[in-house]
Design a protein around this motif. Structure first.
Motif, PDB file in Angstrom:
ATOM      1  N   GLU A 117       8.748 -90.467   0.022  1.00 62.49           N
ATOM      2  CA  GLU A 117       8.548 -91.813  -0.523  1.00 62.49           C
ATOM      3  C   GLU A 117       9.850 -92.611  -0.528  1.00 62.49           C
ATOM      4  O   GLU A 117       9.864 -93.816  -0.229  1.00 62.49           O
ATOM      5  N   TRP A 118      10.951 -91.948  -0.860  1.00 63.11           N
ATOM      6  CA  TRP A 118      12.251 -92.615  -0.916  1.00 63.11           C
ATOM      7  C   TRP A 118      12.907 -92.766   0.462  1.00 63.11           C
ATOM      8  O   TRP A 118      13.959 -93.373   0.584  1.00 63.11           O
ATOM      9  N   GLY A 119      12.314 -92.175   1.467  1.00 56.89           N
ATOM     10  CA  GLY A 119      12.887 -92.273   2.811  1.00 56.89           C
ATOM     11  C   GLY A 119      14.147 -91.453   2.986  1.00 56.89           C
ATOM     12  O   GLY A 119      15.055 -91.844   3.740  1.00 56.89           O
ATOM     13  N   ALA A 120      14.233 -90.314   2.305  1.00 61.40           N
ATOM     14  CA  ALA A 120      15.426 -89.469   2.374  1.00 61.40           C
ATOM     15  C   ALA A 120      15.725 -89.079   3.820  1.00 61.40           C
ATOM     16  O   ALA A 120      14.834 -88.671   4.557  1.00 61.40           O
ATOM     17  N   LYS A 121      16.994 -89.190   4.195  1.00 59.32           N
ATOM     18  CA  LYS A 121      17.390 -88.809   5.550  1.00 59.32           C
ATOM     19  C   LYS A 121      17.404 -87.298   5.730  1.00 59.32           C
ATOM     20  O   LYS A 121      17.191 -86.782   6.824  1.00 59.32           O
ATOM     21  N   VAL A 122      17.708 -86.575   4.640  1.00 57.83           N
ATOM     22  CA  VAL A 122      17.794 -85.118   4.693  1.00 57.83           C
ATOM     23  C   VAL A 122      17.076 -84.534   3.477  1.00 57.83           C
ATOM     24  O   VAL A 122      17.204 -85.048   2.360  1.00 57.83           O
ATOM     25  N   ILE A 123      16.331 -83.452   3.693  1.00 60.27           N
ATOM     26  CA  ILE A 123      15.680 -82.710   2.611  1.00 60.27           C
ATOM     27  C   ILE A 123      16.064 -81.244   2.756  1.00 60.27           C
ATOM     28  O   ILE A 123      15.931 -80.671   3.845  1.00 60.27           O
ATOM     29  N   LEU A 124      16.552 -80.659   1.682  1.00 61.61           N
ATOM     30  CA  LEU A 124      16.825 -79.217   1.641  1.00 61.61           C
ATOM     31  C   LEU A 124      15.999 -78.629   0.511  1.00 61.61           C
ATOM     32  O   LEU A 124      16.168 -78.998  -0.654  1.00 61.61           O
ATOM     33  N   SER A 125      15.107 -77.715   0.834  1.00 63.36           N
ATOM     34  CA  SER A 125      14.193 -77.185  -0.174  1.00 63.36           C
ATOM     35  C   SER A 125      14.077 -75.666  -0.067  1.00 63.36           C
ATOM     36  O   SER A 125      13.784 -75.142   1.010  1.00 63.36           O
ATOM     37  N   VAL A 126      14.323 -74.984  -1.189  1.00 62.40           N
ATOM     38  CA  VAL A 126      14.059 -73.546  -1.284  1.00 62.40           C
ATOM     39  C   VAL A 126      12.885 -73.377  -2.247  1.00 62.40           C
ATOM     40  O   VAL A 126      13.048 -73.486  -3.459  1.00 62.40           O
ATOM     41  N   PRO A 127      11.673 -73.160  -1.723  1.00 68.29           N
ATOM     42  CA  PRO A 127      10.492 -73.066  -2.594  1.00 68.29           C
ATOM     43  C   PRO A 127      10.514 -71.806  -3.453  1.00 68.29           C
ATOM     44  O   PRO A 127      11.279 -70.870  -3.213  1.00 68.29           O
ATOM     45  N   CYS A 128       9.650 -71.800  -4.457  1.00 74.97           N
ATOM     46  CA  CYS A 128       9.580 -70.652  -5.367  1.00 74.97           C
ATOM     47  C   CYS A 128       8.144 -70.446  -5.822  1.00 74.97           C
ATOM     48  O   CYS A 128       7.382 -71.405  -5.961  1.00 74.97           O
ATOM     49  N   CYS A 129       7.779 -69.215  -6.053  1.00 68.79           N
ATOM     50  CA  CYS A 129       6.490 -68.775  -6.639  1.00 68.79           C
ATOM     51  C   CYS A 129       5.312 -69.660  -6.232  1.00 68.79           C
ATOM     52  O   CYS A 129       4.772 -70.404  -7.035  1.00 68.79           O
ATOM     53  N   GLN A 130       4.915 -69.549  -4.952  1.00 63.43           N
ATOM     54  CA  GLN A 130       3.816 -70.369  -4.437  1.00 63.43           C
ATOM     55  C   GLN A 130       2.468 -69.753  -4.807  1.00 63.43           C
ATOM     56  O   GLN A 130       1.951 -68.904  -4.096  1.00 63.43           O
ATOM     57  N   HIS A 131       1.885 -70.199  -5.915  1.00 62.65           N
ATOM     58  CA  HIS A 131       0.620 -69.625  -6.400  1.00 62.65           C
ATOM     59  C   HIS A 131      -0.593 -70.371  -5.866  1.00 62.65           C
ATOM     60  O   HIS A 131      -1.678 -69.796  -5.737  1.00 62.65           O
ATOM     61  N   GLU A 132      -0.436 -71.660  -5.594  1.00 63.85           N
ATOM     62  CA  GLU A 132      -1.600 -72.505  -5.289  1.00 63.85           C
ATOM     63  C   GLU A 132      -2.395 -71.984  -4.098  1.00 63.85           C
ATOM     64  O   GLU A 132      -3.608 -71.744  -4.207  1.00 63.85           O
ATOM     65  N   VAL A 133      -1.740 -71.781  -2.966  1.00 65.37           N
ATOM     66  CA  VAL A 133      -2.440 -71.334  -1.763  1.00 65.37           C
ATOM     67  C   VAL A 133      -2.947 -69.908  -1.935  1.00 65.37           C
ATOM     68  O   VAL A 133      -4.006 -69.544  -1.408  1.00 65.37           O
ATOM     69  N   ASN A 134      -2.235 -69.097  -2.693  1.00 63.30           N
ATOM     70  CA  ASN A 134      -2.681 -67.728  -2.951  1.00 63.30           C
ATOM     71  C   ASN A 134      -4.048 -67.705  -3.634  1.00 63.30           C
ATOM     72  O   ASN A 134      -4.866 -66.818  -3.385  1.00 63.30           O
ATOM     73  N   ARG A 135      -4.290 -68.695  -4.490  1.00 63.14           N
ATOM     74  CA  ARG A 135      -5.597 -68.770  -5.170  1.00 63.14           C
ATOM     75  C   ARG A 135      -6.693 -69.279  -4.232  1.00 63.14           C
ATOM     76  O   ARG A 135      -7.867 -68.967  -4.420  1.00 63.14           O
ATOM     77  N   GLN A 136      -6.319 -70.044  -3.222  1.00 66.64           N
ATOM     78  CA  GLN A 136      -7.311 -70.715  -2.378  1.00 66.64           C
ATOM     79  C   GLN A 136      -7.632 -69.975  -1.082  1.00 66.64           C
ATOM     80  O   GLN A 136      -8.763 -70.024  -0.603  1.00 66.64           O
ATOM     81  N   ILE A 137      -6.670 -69.292  -0.512  1.00 67.61           N
ATOM     82  CA  ILE A 137      -6.777 -68.800   0.865  1.00 67.61           C
ATOM     83  C   ILE A 137      -7.951 -67.830   1.051  1.00 67.61           C
ATOM     84  O   ILE A 137      -8.125 -66.873   0.296  1.00 67.61           O
ATOM     85  N   LYS A 138      -8.785 -68.138   2.067  1.00 69.35           N
ATOM     86  CA  LYS A 138      -9.929 -67.301   2.415  1.00 69.35           C
ATOM     87  C   LYS A 138     -10.139 -67.398   3.919  1.00 69.35           C
ATOM     88  O   LYS A 138     -10.038 -68.474   4.506  1.00 69.35           O
TER      89      LYS A 138
END
Length: 399
Positions: free
Chosen positions: A283-304
């Motif tokens: 949304e802010w138009g960031a030129k660079v994004i650095l992301s280290v994700p953590c504890c991804q539960h959402e897809v674990n509940r959905q994946i089939k």
């Protein structure tokens, strides 16, 4: 006189050239030679034990080597002789077990007397990659104020043994920053947002590297939910005179303190908090994004998926696959918004399974989403980031 702990803490680091245990007092190795080597990007200490006519090799971490040397001098050897770029030393053990420690420090030009002989270190010497000692952006034995206060270094710049992995992690993170420097404009103020900054080891490192070492005019904002952590970080920023480093208490999803940013950093934001941070960055138009994700539960509940069911029925495999799918889809969603993305290793698996970093650099050339949409359909998943980027109105109406 130094204690053995003080001496080994100072001598055993990546400036060590060689150490030799000799004067065998038992049935074990007659001699052990030790040197630092780099293997797959990680510095370890290789001990070559001479046992009869054989030479056996074993690699140790810094902490393991210190324990190994202490035990060897207490039980198996009567002498340790060590040579380093900054310090030389000997430990002699008498028959009654008394230890005598002698050290000699080298002048900064790299020349000095060691064990009665002149020693010169040549900066131009080329060595094999297997033997190359890693050169960190932040150097050992050079005190950095925030690393001292955060307990990573002592006042002389030596790394505190239990914090060595943190020191490596900070330098690894700065390598990612170094790679994207051409994307940051050095002719104007650069705004950086760090979501979920926590104790802010990396936030302070980012400011120190960009402003103090590289001369960028940076304005860095750290955001975290913990009030006490924010207060401490602001106190330290004032103490160091970091005028353009500020910390605020707040939630990622609701932060409206800026209208545009140059870089967004989000490290270990839990579950969908990472998605909200990524959406904000877009949304802010960031030129660079650095992301280290953590504890991804959402897809674990959905994946089939029927085809994958033989694997997904195992909880630990489902969890890991869900985490990988989450990050892969996030990277593709960012590409669909005009970013070039990479998924890189942040720190070693032996330290934490949360070791992937998503690096996204804005190109303004969005990629097609068809294959990503098909993948989400096949896995029956509905990730938060996809909803935020493409169906934000629906999300707002649901809440």
């Amino acid at each position: 006189m130094k204690t053995i702990d003080e001496y080994l803490e100072e001598q055993i680091n990546e400036q060590l050239c060689q150490a030799i245990l000799s004067g065998s007092r038992g049935d074990g190795p007659s001699k052990v030679k030790i040197r630092p080597v780099e293997i797959r990007g990680k510095v370890v200490y290789q001990a070559s034990e001479t046992v009869g006519t054989k030479v056996l090799h074993k690699n140790y971490s810094r902490e393991e080597l210190i324990l190994y040397l202490k035990a060897g001098l207490q039980h198996d050897f009567s002498q340790l002789q060590a040579s380093g770029m900054a310090l030389d030393g000997t430990i002699l053990v008498s028959k009654k077990g008394k230890m005598t420690i002698k050290t000699r420090r080298h002048p900064e030009n790299g020349k000095g007397l060691a064990f009665g002989k002149e020693k010169t270190f040549s900066k131009g010497t080329q060595i094999l990659a297997h033997n190359r000692v890693k050169q960190y952006i932040l150097k050992e034995n050079i005190p950095v104020p925030f690393l001292v206060d955060l307990g990573v270094m002592n006042k002389e710049g030596r790394i505190i043994t239990p914090k060595y992995d943190k020191f490596r992690q900070i330098n690894r993170f700065l390598e990612f920053i170094q790679d994207i420097l051409p994307r940051l404009d050095q002719q104007r103020e650069v705004t950086i947002l760090d979501f979920g900054c926590g104790k802010s080891y990396l936030t302070f490192a980012m400011y120190y590297y960009l402003r103090e070492l590289k001369g960028y005019d940076v304005n860095i904002i750290g955001l975290d939910l913990k009030t006490d952590v924010i207060e401490k970080c602001n106190h330290l920023a004032v103490k160091y005179g970091y005028e353009k480093l500020h910390f605020y208490q707040g939630d990622i999803a609701d932060y409206e303190g800026v209208s545009s940013v140059d870089m967004v950093v989000t490290l270990h934001a839990c579950d969908t908090a990472t998605d909200y941070a990524l959406a904000k960055a877009v949304e802010w138009g960031a030129k660079v994004i650095l992301s280290v994700p953590c504890c991804q539960h959402e897809v674990n509940r959905q994946i089939k998926n029927e085809v994958l069911e033989p694997v997904l029925k195992y909880g630990i495999l489902k969890e890991r696959m869900a985490a990988l799918m989450t990050d892969g889809i996030r990277a593709n969603l960012l590409e669909s918004m005009g970013y070039e993305t990479q998924i890189l290793e942040f720190i070693d698996m032996e330290h934490t399974p949360k070791n992937l970093l998503i690096r996204a650099v804005k190109t303004g050339k969005p990629k097609d989403m068809k294959s990503t949409v098909q993948l989400m359909k096949e896995l029956h998943i509905n990730p938060t980031l996809e909803r935020l980027l493409y169906r934000e109105g629906e999300v707002q109406s649901e809440s």
